[in-house]
Write a protein that holds these residues in place. Structure first.
Motif, PDB file in Angstrom:
ATOM      1  N   ARG A   1      12.377  10.347   3.710  1.00  0.00           N
ATOM      2  CA  ARG A   1      12.037   9.319   4.697  1.00  0.00           C
ATOM      3  C   ARG A   1      13.308   8.747   5.313  1.00  0.00           C
ATOM      4  NH1 ARG A   1       8.226  10.891   6.518  1.00  0.00           N
ATOM      5  NH2 ARG A   1       8.926  12.718   5.376  1.00  0.00           N
ATOM      6  N   ASN A   2      13.233   8.428   6.583  1.00  0.00           N
ATOM      7  CA  ASN A   2      14.361   7.825   7.303  1.00  0.00           C
ATOM      8  C   ASN A   2      14.101   6.324   7.458  1.00  0.00           C
ATOM      9  OD1 ASN A   2      16.391   7.024   9.007  1.00  0.00           O
ATOM     10  ND2 ASN A   2      16.083   8.641  10.510  1.00  0.00           N
ATOM     11  N   PHE A   3      14.879   5.523   6.742  1.00  0.00           N
ATOM     12  CA  PHE A   3      14.690   4.075   6.759  1.00  0.00           C
ATOM     13  C   PHE A   3      15.712   3.364   7.652  1.00  0.00           C
ATOM     14  CE2 PHE A   3      12.847   5.445   2.698  1.00  0.00           C
ATOM     15  CZ  PHE A   3      11.578   4.886   2.806  1.00  0.00           C
ATOM     16  N   THR A   4      16.290   4.100   8.599  1.00  0.00           N
ATOM     17  CA  THR A   4      17.285   3.496   9.490  1.00  0.00           C
ATOM     18  C   THR A   4      16.681   2.362  10.306  1.00  0.00           C
ATOM     19  OG1 THR A   4      18.541   5.551   9.635  1.00  0.00           O
ATOM     20  CG2 THR A   4      18.892   3.933  11.383  1.00  0.00           C
ATOM     21  N   GLU A   5      15.473   2.580  10.852  1.00  0.00           N
ATOM     22  CA  GLU A   5      14.868   1.556  11.711  1.00  0.00           C
ATOM     23  C   GLU A   5      14.578   0.258  10.953  1.00  0.00           C
ATOM     24  OE1 GLU A   5      11.777   1.821  15.272  1.00  0.00           O
ATOM     25  OE2 GLU A   5      10.779   2.034  13.342  1.00  0.00           O
ATOM     26  N   PRO A   6      13.939   0.301   9.762  1.00  0.00           N
ATOM     27  CA  PRO A   6      13.748  -0.965   9.025  1.00  0.00           C
ATOM     28  C   PRO A   6      15.060  -1.673   8.719  1.00  0.00           C
ATOM     29  CG  PRO A   6      12.362   0.760   8.102  1.00  0.00           C
ATOM     30  CD  PRO A   6      13.262   1.421   9.098  1.00  0.00           C
ATOM     31  N   LEU A   7      16.088  -0.922   8.342  1.00  0.00           N
ATOM     32  CA  LEU A   7      17.381  -1.534   8.044  1.00  0.00           C
ATOM     33  C   LEU A   7      17.993  -2.155   9.292  1.00  0.00           C
ATOM     34  CD1 LEU A   7      18.856   1.215   5.689  1.00  0.00           C
ATOM     35  CD2 LEU A   7      18.171  -1.096   5.025  1.00  0.00           C
ATOM     36  N   PHE A   8      17.839  -1.470  10.434  1.00  0.00           N
ATOM     37  CA  PHE A   8      18.407  -1.985  11.673  1.00  0.00           C
ATOM     38  C   PHE A   8      17.688  -3.258  12.114  1.00  0.00           C
ATOM     39  CE2 PHE A   8      18.284  -2.290  16.325  1.00  0.00           C
ATOM     40  CZ  PHE A   8      19.638  -2.465  16.577  1.00  0.00           C
ATOM     41  N   VAL A   9      16.354  -3.259  12.030  1.00  0.00           N
ATOM     42  CA  VAL A   9      15.600  -4.447  12.439  1.00  0.00           C
ATOM     43  C   VAL A   9      15.991  -5.640  11.567  1.00  0.00           C
ATOM     44  CG1 VAL A   9      13.300  -5.468  12.600  1.00  0.00           C
ATOM     45  CG2 VAL A   9      13.680  -3.143  13.408  1.00  0.00           C
ATOM     46  N   PHE A  10      16.146  -5.425  10.270  1.00  0.00           N
ATOM     47  CA  PHE A  10      16.604  -6.499   9.382  1.00  0.00           C
ATOM     48  C   PHE A  10      17.968  -7.021   9.827  1.00  0.00           C
ATOM     49  CE2 PHE A  10      19.463  -7.021   5.606  1.00  0.00           C
ATOM     50  CZ  PHE A  10      19.132  -8.342   5.339  1.00  0.00           C
ATOM     51  N   THR A  11      18.893  -6.120  10.099  1.00  0.00           N
ATOM     52  CA  THR A  11      20.254  -6.518  10.480  1.00  0.00           C
ATOM     53  C   THR A  11      20.270  -7.261  11.802  1.00  0.00           C
ATOM     54  OG1 THR A  11      21.181  -4.608   9.301  1.00  0.00           O
ATOM     55  CG2 THR A  11      22.583  -5.649  10.949  1.00  0.00           C
ATOM     56  N   ILE A  12      19.586  -6.735  12.806  1.00  0.00           N
ATOM     57  CA  ILE A  12      19.629  -7.346  14.126  1.00  0.00           C
ATOM     58  C   ILE A  12      18.923  -8.695  14.122  1.00  0.00           C
ATOM     59  CG2 ILE A  12      17.505  -6.463  15.197  1.00  0.00           C
ATOM     60  CD1 ILE A  12      20.984  -6.376  16.814  1.00  0.00           C
ATOM     61  N   MET A  13      17.889  -8.861  13.277  1.00  0.00           N
ATOM     62  CA  MET A  13      17.227 -10.166  13.167  1.00  0.00           C
ATOM     63  C   MET A  13      18.202 -11.222  12.665  1.00  0.00           C
ATOM     64  SD  MET A  13      13.351  -9.859  11.660  1.00  0.00           S
ATOM     65  CE  MET A  13      13.224 -11.655  11.603  1.00  0.00           C
ATOM     66  N   VAL A  14      18.960 -10.886  11.628  1.00  0.00           N
ATOM     67  CA  VAL A  14      19.894 -11.853  11.042  1.00  0.00           C
ATOM     68  C   VAL A  14      20.972 -12.237  12.050  1.00  0.00           C
ATOM     69  CG1 VAL A  14      21.603 -12.226   9.217  1.00  0.00           C
ATOM     70  CG2 VAL A  14      19.464 -11.036   8.700  1.00  0.00           C
TER      71      VAL A  14
ATOM     72  N   TRP B   1       0.825  -1.213   0.000  1.00  0.00           N
ATOM     73  CA  TRP B   1       0.000   0.000   0.000  1.00  0.00           C
ATOM     74  C   TRP B   1       0.858   1.261   0.000  1.00  0.00           C
ATOM     75  CZ3 TRP B   1      -4.585  -0.582  -1.696  1.00  0.00           C
ATOM     76  CH2 TRP B   1      -5.262  -1.787  -1.478  1.00  0.00           C
ATOM     77  N   ALA B   2       2.075   1.190   0.508  1.00  0.00           N
ATOM     78  CA  ALA B   2       3.000   2.320   0.381  1.00  0.00           C
ATOM     79  C   ALA B   2       3.386   2.531  -1.082  1.00  0.00           C
ATOM     80  CB  ALA B   2       4.254   2.070   1.223  1.00  0.00           C
TER      81      ALA B   2
ATOM     82  N   LEU C   1       8.163  -2.603   7.693  1.00  0.00           N
ATOM     83  CA  LEU C   1       8.439  -1.388   8.450  1.00  0.00           C
ATOM     84  C   LEU C   1       8.704  -0.198   7.525  1.00  0.00           C
ATOM     85  CD1 LEU C   1      10.691  -2.892  11.249  1.00  0.00           C
ATOM     86  CD2 LEU C   1       8.318  -2.150  11.449  1.00  0.00           C
ATOM     87  N   ALA C   2       9.349  -0.457   6.382  1.00  0.00           N
ATOM     88  CA  ALA C   2       9.580   0.619   5.417  1.00  0.00           C
ATOM     89  C   ALA C   2       8.259   1.147   4.885  1.00  0.00           C
ATOM     90  CB  ALA C   2      10.466   0.120   4.275  1.00  0.00           C
TER      91      ALA C   2
END
Length: 427
Positions: free
Chosen positions: A77-90, A53-54, A309-310
């Motif tokens: 837009r600041n996409f730091t949080e989606p990138l961080f969540v992806f990284t920390i999950m891995v 939908w985005a 999240l993005a």
């Protein structure tokens, strides 16, 4: 007056929220098969909802104002949080980290005067979410969800047990990260503006959150004690398995230490995507070099959560026109319940950020804003940034391979009420 694109964005946001509640229906349609099963399966992927939908919003923006306006909006837009969540999950979901956390959980459980099955479950539902205050909430959610999946969720059925556990997990992770000023997204968004450091958070939020987390975990363990003591609940694997159950040799301590260093480095660089993404590439290289000590890395799951999240960032960025005025007009006590309710339909970090832009607010107003936002962070999958991570890890072990948003909401009401009572207690 709102701009036309803001009205369109709000309508698409409402559609996306309704879509998340409709996911089980699409999952049932997909399981029936037929020529359109693949399309229904796409609509049943909750991690894709807000991204889809985005994308529709960006297409509408380009059609109304031209491609340059759409590109310009995306660039802001600041996409730091989606990138961080992806990284920390891995990183957090790697086998060495899971084995290290499993050792700590079992050691703590042995110290409790409870049967092993009950003590282990209690520790996973309490201390792991509280650990999110130090390793960040997304990391705590990833670890807790995988421990629960491997030890309790692999057996088919037991939907009631799974929904109750998921509701408590989401609430406990949301409130369990407020012992510090950097680990919970809704706190991080306002800590600098409000002048809150970790000492302030521990004094005003931390002890309340710790009591609520332990109460929720204790009540859940008591309610589910019969199911937990039955061998049919667990699979004999995961953190609840007897030590030495895994046929593979244990992960060497040095490999655990190196993975822990990667995890800590990613947490410390959480605001700097260029650094933590570089660390992720180094981590993937190290994991590939010592593949015998690894499970499959959660690359796909992490990417889907990041996409979710993005999409929330893109759609949520145009909700200021109605949300900020609504927050600014509420008295502190009403604001607490308003923030709790609004968090169910929008990310709590976005909610607190918009609240921080309201001028002339009192300390009581600020407290109620953040307390309400974290209290409601377990009610839906979109309420708190780490929730999609837990959703992605656990969803395949629910009926039809999907989690009902309505049942999740109902399951989270009890632990949410416990959190609300604690945060509303007078000092």
């Amino acid at each position: 007056m709102p701009q036309p694109i803001e009205i369109i964005a709000t309508l698409l946001f409402v559609v996306a929220v309704l879509h998340t509640f409709s996911v089980p229906m699409f999952a049932r349609l997909a399981h029936r098969g037929g020529p359109h099963a693949g399309f229904w399966h796409l609509l049943a992927e909750v991690e894709a909802v807000f991204g889809v939908w985005a994308f529709a919003l960006i297409v509408a923006m380009a059609a109304l104002s031209g491609p340059s306006a759409a590109i310009g909006y995306m660039d802001t837009r600041n996409f730091t949080e989606p990138l961080f969540v992806f990284t920390i999950m891995v990183v957090a979901a790697s086998r060495p980290i899971l084995e290290l956390v499993g050792l700590l959980v079992r050691a703590t459980a042995r110290a409790l005067p409870l049967p092993r099955e009950l003590a282990t479950f209690f520790v996973v539902m309490s201390l792991v979410p509280l650990g999110g205050s130090f390793i960040t909430e997304p990391a705590a959610m990833t670890l807790a969800a995988i421990l629960l999946r491997d030890a309790y969720f692999r057996t088919s059925g037991r939907a009631g047990f799974k929904y109750l556990t998921l509701g408590v997990l989401f609430v406990n992770v949301s409130i369990g990260g407020v012992l510090t000023s950097y680990a919970a997204p809704p706190v991080l968004m306002v800590a600098s503006t409000f002048g809150w450091d970790s000492a302030f958070m521990a004094q005003h939020f931390g002890w309340r959150a710790a009591v609520a987390v332990c109460l929720n975990a204790g009540l859940l363990t008591f309610i589910c004690r019969k199911a937990l003591l039955e061998r049919s609940v667990g699979t004999g694997g995961g953190v609840d398995a007897p030590e030495g159950k895994d046929n593979r040799p244990p992960v060497p301590a040095l490999v655990m230490l190196i993975h822990l260093v990667f995890l800590v480095a990613v947490v410390l660089s959480a605001h700097h995507p260029a650094i933590f993404l570089g660390l992720l590439m180094m981590f993937i290289g190290f994991a590939e070099a010592y593949k015998r000590h690894q499970n499959r890395l959660l690359i796909k799951e992490g990417l889907m959560v990041g996409f979710f999240l993005a999409g929330l960032v893109v759609l949520g960025g145009l909700q200021k026109w109605w949300l900020q005025d609504l927050l600014g007009g509420l008295e502190p006590f009403v604001l607490f319940w308003g923030a709790t309710a609004l968090t169910a339909i929008t990310d709590n970090a976005a909610l607190t950020y918009l609240g921080s832009l309201v001028e002339g607010t009192s300390e009581a107003w600020r407290y109620m804003l953040v307390a309400g936002a974290v209290t409601g962070g377990g009610l839906t999958v979109i309420a708190n940034a780490p929730n999609p991570a837990g959703f992605a890890i656990l969803k395949n072990h629910f009926p039809d391979g999907s989690i009902s948003s309505g049942r999740l909401f109902l399951s989270a009401l009890g632990p949410t009420a416990v959190a609300a009572v604690m945060f509303l207690l007078p000092v």
